[in-house]
Design an enzyme around this catalytic site. Structure first.
Site, PDB file in Angstrom:
ATOM      1  N   GLU A   1      27.015 -41.316  27.492  1.00 41.97           N
ATOM      2  CA  GLU A   1      26.036 -41.370  28.332  1.00 41.97           C
ATOM      3  C   GLU A   1      25.803 -42.856  28.734  1.00 41.97           C
ATOM      4  O   GLU A   1      25.291 -42.725  29.341  1.00 41.97           O
ATOM      5  CB  GLU A   1      25.787 -41.067  26.841  1.00 41.97           C
ATOM      6  CG  GLU A   1      25.468 -39.969  26.087  1.00 41.97           C
ATOM      7  CD  GLU A   1      26.006 -39.583  25.358  1.00 41.97           C
ATOM      8  OE1 GLU A   1      27.575 -39.654  25.220  1.00 41.97           O
ATOM      9  OE2 GLU A   1      25.490 -38.170  24.026  1.00 41.97           O
TER      10      GLU A   1
ATOM     11  N   CYS B   1      30.385 -45.451  25.221  1.00 40.61           N
ATOM     12  CA  CYS B   1      30.252 -43.798  25.114  1.00 40.61           C
ATOM     13  C   CYS B   1      29.714 -43.222  26.579  1.00 40.61           C
ATOM     14  O   CYS B   1      29.475 -43.990  27.283  1.00 40.61           O
ATOM     15  CB  CYS B   1      28.605 -43.768  24.005  1.00 40.61           C
ATOM     16  SG  CYS B   1      29.011 -43.356  22.540  1.00 40.61           S
TER      17      CYS B   1
ATOM     18  N   CYS C   1      24.215 -40.338  20.299  1.00 41.03           N
ATOM     19  CA  CYS C   1      23.791 -41.466  19.183  1.00 41.03           C
ATOM     20  C   CYS C   1      22.927 -42.206  19.497  1.00 41.03           C
ATOM     21  O   CYS C   1      22.316 -42.357  20.349  1.00 41.03           O
ATOM     22  CB  CYS C   1      25.249 -42.185  18.804  1.00 41.03           C
ATOM     23  SG  CYS C   1      25.102 -43.884  20.034  1.00 41.03           S
TER      24      CYS C   1
ATOM     25  N   ASN D   1      33.561 -41.593  27.771  1.00 38.97           N
ATOM     26  CA  ASN D   1      33.684 -42.588  26.667  1.00 38.97           C
ATOM     27  C   ASN D   1      34.805 -43.003  26.532  1.00 38.97           C
ATOM     28  O   ASN D   1      36.155 -42.263  27.532  1.00 38.97           O
ATOM     29  CB  ASN D   1      33.462 -42.153  25.455  1.00 38.97           C
ATOM     30  CG  ASN D   1      35.042 -40.955  25.176  1.00 38.97           C
ATOM     31  OD1 ASN D   1      34.951 -39.876  25.776  1.00 38.97           O
ATOM     32  ND2 ASN D   1      34.931 -40.704  23.845  1.00 38.97           N
ATOM     33  N   ILE D   2      34.636 -44.479  26.872  1.00 36.62           N
ATOM     34  CA  ILE D   2      35.692 -45.360  27.124  1.00 36.62           C
ATOM     35  C   ILE D   2      36.399 -46.053  25.652  1.00 36.62           C
ATOM     36  O   ILE D   2      35.452 -47.282  25.700  1.00 36.62           O
ATOM     37  CB  ILE D   2      35.527 -46.073  28.430  1.00 36.62           C
ATOM     38  CG1 ILE D   2      35.408 -45.434  29.856  1.00 36.62           C
ATOM     39  CG2 ILE D   2      37.038 -47.073  28.613  1.00 36.62           C
ATOM     40  CD1 ILE D   2      35.134 -46.094  30.997  1.00 36.62           C
TER      41      ILE D   2
ATOM     42  N   CYS E   1      22.905 -45.289  22.308  1.00 32.79           N
ATOM     43  CA  CYS E   1      22.433 -44.386  23.306  1.00 32.79           C
ATOM     44  C   CYS E   1      21.361 -43.551  24.257  1.00 32.79           C
ATOM     45  O   CYS E   1      20.911 -43.732  24.641  1.00 32.79           O
ATOM     46  CB  CYS E   1      24.030 -43.011  23.850  1.00 32.79           C
ATOM     47  SG  CYS E   1      24.858 -43.410  23.736  1.00 32.79           S
TER      48      CYS E   1
HETATM   49  N1  THU Z   1      30.748 -40.889  21.651  1.00 33.81           N
HETATM   50  C1  THU Z   1      30.005 -40.449  22.457  1.00 33.81           C
HETATM   51  O1  THU Z   1      31.086 -40.850  23.957  1.00 33.81           O
HETATM   52  N2  THU Z   1      29.318 -40.341  22.749  1.00 33.81           N
HETATM   53  C2  THU Z   1      28.530 -39.250  21.632  1.00 33.81           C
HETATM   54  O2  THU Z   1      27.465 -39.174  22.416  1.00 33.81           O
HETATM   55  C3  THU Z   1      28.941 -39.534  20.547  1.00 33.81           C
HETATM   56  C4  THU Z   1      30.089 -40.296  20.144  1.00 33.81           C
HETATM   57  C5  THU Z   1      32.075 -41.108  21.146  1.00 33.81           C
HETATM   58  C6  THU Z   1      32.212 -42.386  21.266  1.00 33.81           C
HETATM   59  C7  THU Z   1      33.425 -42.701  21.198  1.00 33.81           C
HETATM   60  O3  THU Z   1      34.778 -42.775  21.850  1.00 33.81           O
HETATM   61  C8  THU Z   1      34.129 -41.391  19.865  1.00 33.81           C
HETATM   62  O4  THU Z   1      32.923 -40.716  21.265  1.00 33.81           O
HETATM   63  C9  THU Z   1      34.021 -40.498  18.733  1.00 33.81           C
HETATM   64  O5  THU Z   1      32.965 -41.438  18.353  1.00 33.81           O
END
Ligand code: THU
Length: 136
Positions: free
Chosen positions: A63, A61, A97, A50-51, A100
């Protein structure tokens, strides 16, 4: 193509790749680091993390970043996701989420989804996580 049964070693490799990917996460706002690993029908594995952004809504995210990396190499015309695994730094339940899920659906309607759920590690499918996914 039907949902492919993953070997234990494939599942392990996906989780290991996702765990390594989360060390690259940029998550200064949530401190919630996430890694994802995508297995495609070619047998290759692609990672993403995630960035986040100071403008919170622009955060991406793990994913979707993993899927973007896979598309860059395999091409959007031919890529098919066999499986995707997601891991987080806090070892708490975390499934992809809604956004995704729809993107996974776009590139693999039979994809398996491996994630830490409320009852431990789960091996589900995108069809179960996103009933009636949208397609054009
Ligand atoms: N996030 C993801 O990268 N993948 C997920 O399945 C759930 C949430 C990230 C988004 C954000 O950067 C952080 O987690 C908090 O929500």
């Amino acid at each position: 193509m039907d949902t492919v049964a993953l070997t234990e070693s494939q599942q392990k490799q996906l989780i290991e790749t996702a765990s390594k990917a989360l060390t690259s996460a940029y998550a200064p706002y949530s401190q919630f680091r996430v890694g994802a690993a995508v297995l495609t029908t070619t047998g290759k594995i692609f990672a993403g993390c995630n960035i986040e952004n100071a403008s919170y809504g622009l955060s991406m995210c793990a994913e979707r970043n993993a899927i973007a990396n896979a598309i860059m190499v395999e091409g959007s015309d031919t890529i098919k996701i066999t499986a995707i695994a997601v891991v987080n730094s806090q070892n708490i339940p975390c499934s992809p989420c809604g956004a995704c899920r729809q993107v996974i659906w776009e590139f693999g309607q039979k994809a398996q989804v491996i994630f830490l759920g409320s009852k431990g590690w789960q091996n589900s499918t995108i069809g179960k996580l996103l009933p009636e996914g949208f397609s054009l």
